[in-house]
Design a protein around this motif. Sequence first.
Motif, PDB file in Angstrom:
ATOM      1  N   ALA A  23       0.834  -1.203   0.000  1.00 51.79           N
ATOM      2  CA  ALA A  23       0.000   0.000   0.000  1.00 51.79           C
ATOM      3  C   ALA A  23       0.864   1.246   0.000  1.00 51.79           C
ATOM      4  O   ALA A  23       0.538   2.242  -0.655  1.00 51.79           O
ATOM      5  N   GLY A  24       2.004   1.185   0.717  1.00 52.86           N
ATOM      6  CA  GLY A  24       2.907   2.334   0.741  1.00 52.86           C
ATOM      7  C   GLY A  24       3.441   2.646  -0.638  1.00 52.86           C
ATOM      8  O   GLY A  24       3.449   3.807  -1.071  1.00 52.86           O
ATOM      9  N   ILE A  25       3.864   1.582  -1.367  1.00 53.45           N
ATOM     10  CA  ILE A  25       4.373   1.801  -2.726  1.00 53.45           C
ATOM     11  C   ILE A  25       3.274   2.393  -3.611  1.00 53.45           C
ATOM     12  O   ILE A  25       3.485   3.365  -4.344  1.00 53.45           O
ATOM     13  N   GLY A  26       2.064   1.804  -3.498  1.00 57.17           N
ATOM     14  CA  GLY A  26       0.949   2.277  -4.338  1.00 57.17           C
ATOM     15  C   GLY A  26       0.613   3.729  -4.067  1.00 57.17           C
ATOM     16  O   GLY A  26       0.544   4.564  -4.984  1.00 57.17           O
ATOM     17  N   ILE A  27       0.410   4.067  -2.790  1.00 57.65           N
ATOM     18  CA  ILE A  27       0.017   5.438  -2.447  1.00 57.65           C
ATOM     19  C   ILE A  27       1.164   6.393  -2.754  1.00 57.65           C
ATOM     20  O   ILE A  27       0.947   7.529  -3.196  1.00 57.65           O
ATOM     21  N   LYS A  32       3.363  10.756  -6.045  1.00 60.23           N
ATOM     22  CA  LYS A  32       4.358  11.252  -6.997  1.00 60.23           C
ATOM     23  C   LYS A  32       3.668  11.807  -8.246  1.00 60.23           C
ATOM     24  O   LYS A  32       3.970  12.915  -8.701  1.00 60.23           O
ATOM     25  N   GLY A  33       2.719  11.003  -8.754  1.00 56.64           N
ATOM     26  CA  GLY A  33       1.998  11.454  -9.949  1.00 56.64           C
ATOM     27  C   GLY A  33       1.283  12.772  -9.704  1.00 56.64           C
ATOM     28  O   GLY A  33       1.327  13.692 -10.525  1.00 56.64           O
ATOM     29  N   ALA A  34       0.612  12.872  -8.519  1.00 52.70           N
ATOM     30  CA  ALA A  34      -0.151  14.085  -8.219  1.00 52.70           C
ATOM     31  C   ALA A  34       0.781  15.285  -8.101  1.00 52.70           C
ATOM     32  O   ALA A  34       0.496  16.371  -8.635  1.00 52.70           O
ATOM     33  N   MET A  35       1.918  15.092  -7.407  1.00 55.31           N
ATOM     34  CA  MET A  35       2.866  16.203  -7.246  1.00 55.31           C
ATOM     35  C   MET A  35       3.400  16.649  -8.605  1.00 55.31           C
ATOM     36  O   MET A  35       3.495  17.849  -8.893  1.00 55.31           O
ATOM     37  N   ASP A  36       3.773  15.659  -9.457  1.00 56.71           N
ATOM     38  CA  ASP A  36       4.250  16.000 -10.799  1.00 56.71           C
ATOM     39  C   ASP A  36       3.216  16.832 -11.543  1.00 56.71           C
ATOM     40  O   ASP A  36       3.532  17.861 -12.149  1.00 56.71           O
ATOM     41  N   GLY A  37       1.972  16.350 -11.480  1.00 58.14           N
ATOM     42  CA  GLY A  37       0.899  17.042 -12.192  1.00 58.14           C
ATOM     43  C   GLY A  37       0.709  18.453 -11.690  1.00 58.14           C
ATOM     44  O   GLY A  37       0.548  19.396 -12.476  1.00 58.14           O
ATOM     45  N   PRO A  42      -0.100  24.139 -12.009  1.00 58.07           N
ATOM     46  CA  PRO A  42      -0.576  24.519 -10.667  1.00 58.07           C
ATOM     47  C   PRO A  42      -2.047  24.925 -10.659  1.00 58.07           C
ATOM     48  O   PRO A  42      -2.706  24.798  -9.628  1.00 58.07           O
ATOM     49  N   GLU A  43      -2.587  25.380 -11.802  1.00 57.58           N
ATOM     50  CA  GLU A  43      -3.987  25.828 -11.792  1.00 57.58           C
ATOM     51  C   GLU A  43      -4.958  24.646 -11.695  1.00 57.58           C
ATOM     52  O   GLU A  43      -6.121  24.834 -11.364  1.00 57.58           O
ATOM     53  N   ALA A  44      -4.487  23.418 -11.974  1.00 51.05           N
ATOM     54  CA  ALA A  44      -5.366  22.252 -11.878  1.00 51.05           C
ATOM     55  C   ALA A  44      -5.206  21.529 -10.549  1.00 51.05           C
ATOM     56  O   ALA A  44      -5.636  20.386 -10.410  1.00 51.05           O
ATOM     57  N   ALA A  45      -4.583  22.197  -9.550  1.00 51.39           N
ATOM     58  CA  ALA A  45      -4.247  21.516  -8.291  1.00 51.39           C
ATOM     59  C   ALA A  45      -5.479  20.910  -7.619  1.00 51.39           C
ATOM     60  O   ALA A  45      -5.444  19.778  -7.141  1.00 51.39           O
ATOM     61  N   GLY A  46      -6.604  21.662  -7.607  1.00 48.82           N
ATOM     62  CA  GLY A  46      -7.806  21.177  -6.924  1.00 48.82           C
ATOM     63  C   GLY A  46      -8.306  19.869  -7.503  1.00 48.82           C
ATOM     64  O   GLY A  46      -8.559  18.900  -6.784  1.00 48.82           O
ATOM     65  N   LYS A  47      -8.424  19.825  -8.829  1.00 45.70           N
ATOM     66  CA  LYS A  47      -8.918  18.622  -9.498  1.00 45.70           C
ATOM     67  C   LYS A  47      -7.981  17.443  -9.263  1.00 45.70           C
ATOM     68  O   LYS A  47      -8.420  16.323  -9.004  1.00 45.70           O
ATOM     69  N   ILE A  48      -6.670  17.699  -9.363  1.00 45.36           N
ATOM     70  CA  ILE A  48      -5.692  16.618  -9.205  1.00 45.36           C
ATOM     71  C   ILE A  48      -5.748  16.068  -7.789  1.00 45.36           C
ATOM     72  O   ILE A  48      -5.721  14.857  -7.579  1.00 45.36           O
ATOM     73  N   GLN A  49      -5.889  16.976  -6.800  1.00 43.02           N
ATOM     74  CA  GLN A  49      -5.951  16.516  -5.414  1.00 43.02           C
ATOM     75  C   GLN A  49      -7.160  15.615  -5.190  1.00 43.02           C
ATOM     76  O   GLN A  49      -7.050  14.568  -4.554  1.00 43.02           O
TER      77      GLN A  49
END
Lengths: 76, 307
Positions: A23-27, A32-37, A42-49
């Motif tokens: 689960a740690g690897i998965g999350i 990582k993907g969310a931070m990259d995105g 940065p304007e899409a931060a809400g949707k990505i979160q």
Amino acid sequence: MELGNGLALLGAGLGAGLFALGAGIGIGSIGKGAMDGIARQPEAAGKIQGAALVMAGLVEGAALFAFLICILIWTK
Amino acid sequence: MKFARTLLIFAVVALCGLAFAKEDHQVAKRDPHAQPVKTEQGHGGHGEGGLGATLVAILEHHLVDSDHMEFFGADIHLPTFRFGDYEFTLTKHRVWWLIALTLMGLMVWLAARQKTAVPSGFRNALEGLIVFVRNEVVKPNLHEKTDAFMPYFMSLFLGILFSNLLGLLPWGSSATGNVNVTAGLALCTLSLMVGMGVKVNGLGGFLHSFAPPGVPGWLMPLMIIIEIVSFMIRPFALTIRLFANMLAGHAVLAVLLGLIVSLMFAAPAIAVAVGVFMLEIIVALIQSYIFIMLTATFMGLTMHPSH
């Protein structure tokens, strides 16, 4: 406590450790993907979160299958 | 007409949760004072298996459905109704499921009393939630059938959400932490998946979706088996996901607080427990959202298999 019981408990403990690892690897890779995105856009931060939280919930659900098995062994 | 249909859908969801809430062998019928005395006499609290046995007793007391219910320190014995051969026990999880549905109905009724054209206050908040579910969750999957199924999805969402959150109150217990309740809700989803698949595509079209096109002939039997298994595993995964999340959250909280064997351990254990408690509030929201999102996705998959 006889050997069989001890081995069962060992199995439950090892299983708990392994599912935490998975689960740690998965999350982690979701994070990582969310931070990259967010860094790229940065304007899409809400949707990505929001999407990242839902994905984390799905991974956690899979990990909790394993938790359930560990609990079943422990209470046997 | 529309109101009657909404009420009917609500009743179906309620009954599905209620009817499955208890199986006879799962109800722990026991004297509530027997357990702690036994474990303390057995090993003196700290001996071999002492702490473990106490923790198991605490976990069982908190997580397993029973015909006893604690409220403000009072131990309430819940009644059993008999209809001929059928026995209906009002268990802890059934009571909390009914409380969750009552609160949900009350909330929607209070919000719907406001008749002004522009919503304000409480109704505004609820409408925001409904519009979110309609546009972000249901509409991308069900397209033109969205409005027909909104009552079902909102009943599911609010019912699961209230049930999840009620488990976090003192003396509270979440009915969704019982595998029979979540199985009942997932069976609703399964019947809708099959029913809408047959209604939209016809029986032939529905069965054809189990045989994907472009697969070589010798692989076909294997593919059909895999498709059927993956179809049947979806409601099962829905059941276990919600149930395990609720069970695990409460188990972690109970274990953390059960670790307090002396005053020294109290401060760190309570600090971590508060953190887990906050996580549980997020989990309650996310899991009810995931449940309806997956329900909508699965229904969309059987209704429009080509997408």
